[in-house]
Motif scaffolding. Structure first.
Motif, PDB file in Angstrom:
ATOM      1  N   ASP A 120       7.101  -3.592  -8.969  1.00  0.00           N
ATOM      2  CA  ASP A 120       6.726  -3.815  -7.319  1.00  0.00           C
ATOM      3  C   ASP A 120       6.176  -5.235  -7.033  1.00  0.00           C
ATOM      4  OD1 ASP A 120       7.152  -1.020  -6.777  1.00  0.00           O
ATOM      5  OD2 ASP A 120       5.062  -0.680  -7.347  1.00  0.00           O
ATOM      6  N   VAL A 121       6.446  -6.059  -8.017  1.00  0.00           N
ATOM      7  CA  VAL A 121       6.346  -7.473  -8.153  1.00  0.00           C
ATOM      8  C   VAL A 121       7.398  -8.095  -8.101  1.00  0.00           C
ATOM      9  CG1 VAL A 121       4.826  -9.342  -8.837  1.00  0.00           C
ATOM     10  CG2 VAL A 121       3.873  -7.176  -8.735  1.00  0.00           C
ATOM     11  N   GLN A 122       7.573  -9.401  -7.514  1.00  0.00           N
ATOM     12  CA  GLN A 122       8.740 -10.068  -7.598  1.00  0.00           C
ATOM     13  C   GLN A 122       8.712 -11.271  -8.563  1.00  0.00           C
ATOM     14  OE1 GLN A 122      11.876  -9.686  -6.040  1.00  0.00           O
ATOM     15  NE2 GLN A 122      11.180  -7.711  -5.104  1.00  0.00           N
ATOM     16  N   PHE A 123       9.268 -11.519  -9.433  1.00  0.00           N
ATOM     17  CA  PHE A 123       9.356 -12.620 -10.494  1.00  0.00           C
ATOM     18  C   PHE A 123      10.442 -13.586 -10.290  1.00  0.00           C
ATOM     19  CE2 PHE A 123       6.804  -9.286 -11.952  1.00  0.00           C
ATOM     20  CZ  PHE A 123       5.555  -9.911 -12.439  1.00  0.00           C
ATOM     21  N   CYS A 124      10.141 -14.858 -10.107  1.00  0.00           N
ATOM     22  CA  CYS A 124      11.049 -15.792  -9.688  1.00  0.00           C
ATOM     23  C   CYS A 124      10.875 -17.076 -11.073  1.00  0.00           C
ATOM     24  CB  CYS A 124      11.095 -16.402  -8.607  1.00  0.00           C
ATOM     25  SG  CYS A 124      11.103 -15.521  -7.252  1.00  0.00           S
ATOM     26  N   HIS A 125      12.174 -17.399 -11.623  1.00  0.00           N
ATOM     27  CA  HIS A 125      12.142 -18.438 -12.714  1.00  0.00           C
ATOM     28  C   HIS A 125      12.871 -19.587 -12.676  1.00  0.00           C
ATOM     29  CE1 HIS A 125      13.269 -19.454 -17.001  1.00  0.00           C
ATOM     30  NE2 HIS A 125      11.961 -19.871 -16.825  1.00  0.00           N
ATOM     31  N   SER A 126      12.254 -20.643 -12.500  1.00  0.00           N
ATOM     32  CA  SER A 126      13.145 -21.849 -12.534  1.00  0.00           C
ATOM     33  C   SER A 126      13.808 -22.123 -13.772  1.00  0.00           C
ATOM     34  CB  SER A 126      12.384 -23.005 -11.906  1.00  0.00           C
ATOM     35  OG  SER A 126      11.670 -22.525 -10.595  1.00  0.00           O
ATOM     36  N   THR A 127      14.984 -22.694 -13.694  1.00  0.00           N
ATOM     37  CA  THR A 127      15.943 -23.221 -14.772  1.00  0.00           C
ATOM     38  C   THR A 127      16.403 -22.104 -15.671  1.00  0.00           C
ATOM     39  OG1 THR A 127      14.149 -23.616 -16.560  1.00  0.00           O
ATOM     40  CG2 THR A 127      13.961 -25.129 -14.886  1.00  0.00           C
ATOM     41  N   GLY A 128      16.155 -20.757 -15.445  1.00  0.00           N
ATOM     42  CA  GLY A 128      16.483 -19.964 -16.327  1.00  0.00           C
ATOM     43  C   GLY A 128      17.906 -19.529 -16.171  1.00  0.00           C
ATOM     44  N   THR A 129      18.496 -18.644 -17.013  1.00  0.00           N
ATOM     45  CA  THR A 129      20.080 -18.229 -16.997  1.00  0.00           C
ATOM     46  C   THR A 129      20.307 -16.843 -16.930  1.00  0.00           C
ATOM     47  OG1 THR A 129      20.260 -18.147 -19.355  1.00  0.00           O
ATOM     48  CG2 THR A 129      20.340 -20.322 -18.402  1.00  0.00           C
ATOM     49  N   LYS A 130      19.493 -15.871 -16.726  1.00  0.00           N
ATOM     50  CA  LYS A 130      19.625 -14.427 -17.431  1.00  0.00           C
ATOM     51  C   LYS A 130      19.505 -13.316 -16.169  1.00  0.00           C
ATOM     52  CE  LYS A 130      17.970 -14.996 -22.071  1.00  0.00           C
ATOM     53  NZ  LYS A 130      17.165 -14.633 -23.243  1.00  0.00           N
ATOM     54  N   ALA A 131      19.265 -13.940 -14.927  1.00  0.00           N
ATOM     55  CA  ALA A 131      19.080 -12.944 -13.584  1.00  0.00           C
ATOM     56  C   ALA A 131      20.056 -12.379 -13.340  1.00  0.00           C
ATOM     57  CB  ALA A 131      18.294 -13.580 -12.720  1.00  0.00           C
ATOM     58  N   VAL A 355      40.082 -33.992 -19.394  1.00  0.00           N
ATOM     59  CA  VAL A 355      39.762 -32.709 -19.664  1.00  0.00           C
ATOM     60  C   VAL A 355      40.494 -31.848 -18.357  1.00  0.00           C
ATOM     61  CG1 VAL A 355      37.728 -31.034 -19.124  1.00  0.00           C
ATOM     62  CG2 VAL A 355      37.708 -33.060 -20.628  1.00  0.00           C
ATOM     63  N   THR A 356      41.145 -30.766 -18.749  1.00  0.00           N
ATOM     64  CA  THR A 356      41.869 -30.044 -17.788  1.00  0.00           C
ATOM     65  C   THR A 356      41.303 -28.391 -17.748  1.00  0.00           C
ATOM     66  OG1 THR A 356      43.684 -29.523 -19.314  1.00  0.00           O
ATOM     67  CG2 THR A 356      43.938 -31.521 -18.025  1.00  0.00           C
ATOM     68  N   SER A 357      40.733 -28.137 -18.685  1.00  0.00           N
ATOM     69  CA  SER A 357      39.828 -26.706 -18.769  1.00  0.00           C
ATOM     70  C   SER A 357      38.613 -26.843 -19.658  1.00  0.00           C
ATOM     71  CB  SER A 357      40.912 -25.951 -19.412  1.00  0.00           C
ATOM     72  OG  SER A 357      40.165 -24.529 -19.491  1.00  0.00           O
ATOM     73  N   TYR A 358      37.773 -25.998 -19.227  1.00  0.00           N
ATOM     74  CA  TYR A 358      36.333 -25.917 -19.846  1.00  0.00           C
ATOM     75  C   TYR A 358      35.843 -24.565 -19.683  1.00  0.00           C
ATOM     76  CZ  TYR A 358      31.725 -26.781 -21.583  1.00  0.00           C
ATOM     77  OH  TYR A 358      30.339 -26.901 -22.112  1.00  0.00           O
ATOM     78  N   MET A 359      35.826 -23.889 -20.660  1.00  0.00           N
ATOM     79  CA  MET A 359      35.041 -22.491 -20.600  1.00  0.00           C
ATOM     80  C   MET A 359      33.720 -22.593 -20.902  1.00  0.00           C
ATOM     81  SD  MET A 359      37.651 -20.058 -20.025  1.00  0.00           S
ATOM     82  CE  MET A 359      36.718 -18.697 -20.411  1.00  0.00           C
ATOM     83  N   ALA A 360      32.788 -22.361 -19.913  1.00  0.00           N
ATOM     84  CA  ALA A 360      31.243 -22.470 -20.032  1.00  0.00           C
ATOM     85  C   ALA A 360      30.749 -21.303 -20.545  1.00  0.00           C
ATOM     86  CB  ALA A 360      30.829 -23.071 -18.745  1.00  0.00           C
ATOM     87  N   ASP A 361      29.715 -21.360 -21.234  1.00  0.00           N
ATOM     88  CA  ASP A 361      28.708 -20.434 -21.629  1.00  0.00           C
ATOM     89  C   ASP A 361      27.674 -19.939 -20.170  1.00  0.00           C
ATOM     90  OD1 ASP A 361      26.941 -18.391 -22.800  1.00  0.00           O
ATOM     91  OD2 ASP A 361      25.627 -20.042 -23.193  1.00  0.00           O
ATOM     92  N   VAL A 362      28.210 -19.135 -19.357  1.00  0.00           N
ATOM     93  CA  VAL A 362      27.673 -18.930 -18.123  1.00  0.00           C
ATOM     94  C   VAL A 362      26.783 -17.640 -18.264  1.00  0.00           C
ATOM     95  CG1 VAL A 362      27.736 -18.305 -15.608  1.00  0.00           C
ATOM     96  CG2 VAL A 362      29.202 -20.103 -16.671  1.00  0.00           C
ATOM     97  N   ASP A 363      27.328 -16.626 -18.708  1.00  0.00           N
ATOM     98  CA  ASP A 363      26.912 -15.291 -19.189  1.00  0.00           C
ATOM     99  C   ASP A 363      25.974 -15.312 -20.431  1.00  0.00           C
ATOM    100  OD1 ASP A 363      27.680 -14.199 -16.635  1.00  0.00           O
ATOM    101  OD2 ASP A 363      29.211 -13.526 -17.549  1.00  0.00           O
ATOM    102  N   THR A 364      24.717 -16.089 -20.523  1.00  0.00           N
ATOM    103  CA  THR A 364      24.088 -16.201 -21.765  1.00  0.00           C
ATOM    104  C   THR A 364      24.146 -14.890 -22.719  1.00  0.00           C
ATOM    105  OG1 THR A 364      22.699 -17.954 -20.750  1.00  0.00           O
ATOM    106  CG2 THR A 364      21.913 -17.309 -22.771  1.00  0.00           C
ATOM    107  N   ASP A 365      24.516 -15.311 -24.006  1.00  0.00           N
ATOM    108  CA  ASP A 365      24.226 -14.358 -24.882  1.00  0.00           C
ATOM    109  C   ASP A 365      23.864 -15.089 -26.369  1.00  0.00           C
ATOM    110  OD1 ASP A 365      26.696 -15.243 -27.164  1.00  0.00           O
ATOM    111  OD2 ASP A 365      27.626 -14.895 -24.971  1.00  0.00           O
ATOM    112  N   PRO A 366      23.316 -14.177 -27.432  1.00  0.00           N
ATOM    113  CA  PRO A 366      22.721 -14.986 -28.563  1.00  0.00           C
ATOM    114  C   PRO A 366      23.594 -15.883 -29.250  1.00  0.00           C
ATOM    115  CG  PRO A 366      22.321 -12.431 -28.615  1.00  0.00           C
ATOM    116  CD  PRO A 366      23.298 -12.839 -27.407  1.00  0.00           C
ATOM    117  N   ASP A 367      24.982 -15.734 -29.072  1.00  0.00           N
ATOM    118  CA  ASP A 367      25.618 -16.670 -29.777  1.00  0.00           C
ATOM    119  C   ASP A 367      26.447 -17.760 -28.821  1.00  0.00           C
ATOM    120  OD1 ASP A 367      25.757 -15.197 -32.123  1.00  0.00           O
ATOM    121  OD2 ASP A 367      27.065 -13.909 -31.467  1.00  0.00           O
TER     122      ASP A 367
END
Length: 406
Positions: A120-131, A355-367
């Motif tokens: 029931d509480v809202q939690f907001c996190h600056s600089t995070g990646t997982k929301a 650089v014509t292509s770059y696959m970024a780690d957007v959906d953070t996972d352990p690897d």
């Protein structure tokens, strides 16, 4: 007697939020104005205190937003990136906070756990990646396109290098910048690269050396890092670390400095040029208003120049090169119109190759698996697939003297 008991209860609630050691709270319960929402409470969790330029920037924004909206707030400082963060979040929730913010990357997992335990509480996190992948309706990330601010600050640096070259202080091929970073993370890599590209947009012979301290706040290490870079022949220093270590080292050595998160002109009047920072007040106001009204908060919010979230401090005209303000204004207009992109792939190479292509780690996972193509229309689109930076390319012209991943 009733007034005494009410005062005693208030004191007990405040003390319950104060941990042992150097952790402290800044609780404001005074009437702000006639529109104060007395039954709505906001909590803030800060990694350090006002001595950290990074945390001070958040603290100032928190106070500004809450006082503008007339809501009660509690700020808890010196909360490590560990279980202590969860404990403080739980205490703030138990104390009646309707929305809770945390300000440091390592707080994220503990904020997520708190969001699960206090739905029931809202939690907001600056600089995070997982929301955006957690799927919790009460957990949110936020960041800003600060790479644009760093690019603009880099223009001030490049203009200063040009001035020193014109004055015969060194030759064009000696225009080397030094940069003190905390960790070799995407956020820092994106920051020093955008700063470098801004400098090189006006001083094309500029190069850069980067050293890492392994800490967000270590005044001694940051000072020693700057001194090392100056000894190596760096003519101007910037930073992505949170103390006054690097700026004061520059003031002592007489080397121009570009700070971060706020002006250091008062302490370094002879060397300070400019600083970029994220103004968190627009996000705080947006998220608090949404929570007050029962509206959804974006899972992943990105502030921009247009939202007033990316700002520069006043230029130190006593140190800056002539024409700097005009050059920054011109670049700002082009960034806002979309004519200019910070990570325009035509302006840099990696190992000598475009650089014509770059696959970024957007959906953070352990690897840290790359999962999202982020090069579009000839530029790398930072902070669009998610708010937190994901630029990790090691471009030509920048030399890492060391690395530190924590």
């Amino acid at each position: 007697m009733k007034k005494f008991l009410a005062l005693l209860l208030s004191l007990v609630m405040v003390l319950a939020l104060v941990a042992c050691g150097d952790k402290k709270d800044d609780t404001n319960t005074d009437d702000q104005d006639n529109n104060e929402v007395t039954d709505f409470k906001v909590g803030f969790i800060m990694l350090h205190d006002e001595n950290s330029t990074y945390d001070l920037n958040f603290i100032n924004a928190a106070k500004e937003a809450c006082e503008t909206l007339g809501v009660e707030y509690t700020i808890v400082t010196n909360v490590p990136e560990g279980q202590e963060c969860y404990d403080k979040a739980a205490e703030l929730a138990d104390a009646g906070c309707n929305i809770i913010f945390a300000d440091s990357f390592g707080h994220e997992d503990y904020m997520i756990q708190a969001a699960k335990d206090f739905p029931d509480v809202q939690f907001c996190h600056s600089t995070g990646t997982k929301a955006h992948t957690e799927g919790l309706s009460n957990y949110h990330n936020a960041f800003a396109s600060i790479y644009e601010g760093r690019y603009l600050a880099g223009i001030a640096a490049g203009m200063k290098l040009n001035e020193m070259i014109a004055n015969g202080e060194f030759t064009a091929d000696e225009a080397k910048i030094g940069y003190v970073g905390a960790f070799t993370y995407a956020e820092v890599i994106s920051g020093y690269t955008s700063f470098f590209l801004g400098a090189r947009s006006v001083c094309p012979t500029a190069t850069m050396e980067v050293t890492f301290t392994g800490s967000w706040y270590d005044e001694t290490a940051e000072k020693e890092g700057a001194q090392k870079l100056i000894k190596n022949g760096c003519k101007l220093i910037s930073q992505h670390a949170d103390s006054m270590g690097a700026p004061t080292a520059c003031e002592t050595a007489g080397v121009p400095d570009v700070s971060y998160n706020g002006s250091t002109e008062a302490a370094c009047p002879n060397t300070y040029l400019i600083s970029s920072r994220i103004d968190w007040a627009p996000y705080y106001e947006y998220a608090i208003k949404a929570a007050m009204n029962g509206d959804a908060i974006d899972a992943d919010w990105t502030g921009t120049l247009a939202t007033g979230s990316v700002v520069l401090t006043d230029l130190n005209e006593n140190v800056a090169a002539e024409g700097t303000a005009e050059a920054i204004a011109d670049a700002t207009a082009k960034l806002e119109s979309g004519e200019l992109h910070v990570f325009d792939c035509s302006t840099f190479t990696v190992d000598g190759q475009p650089v014509t292509s770059y696959m970024a780690d957007v959906d953070t996972d352990p690897d840290y698996t790359p999962d999202t193509e982020v090069v579009q229309d000839g530029y790398l689109a930072e902070s669009t697939a998610r708010s937190a930076p994901y630029f990790q390319l090691m471009i030509d012209g920048i030399d890492l003297l060391d690395t530190n991943f924590g």
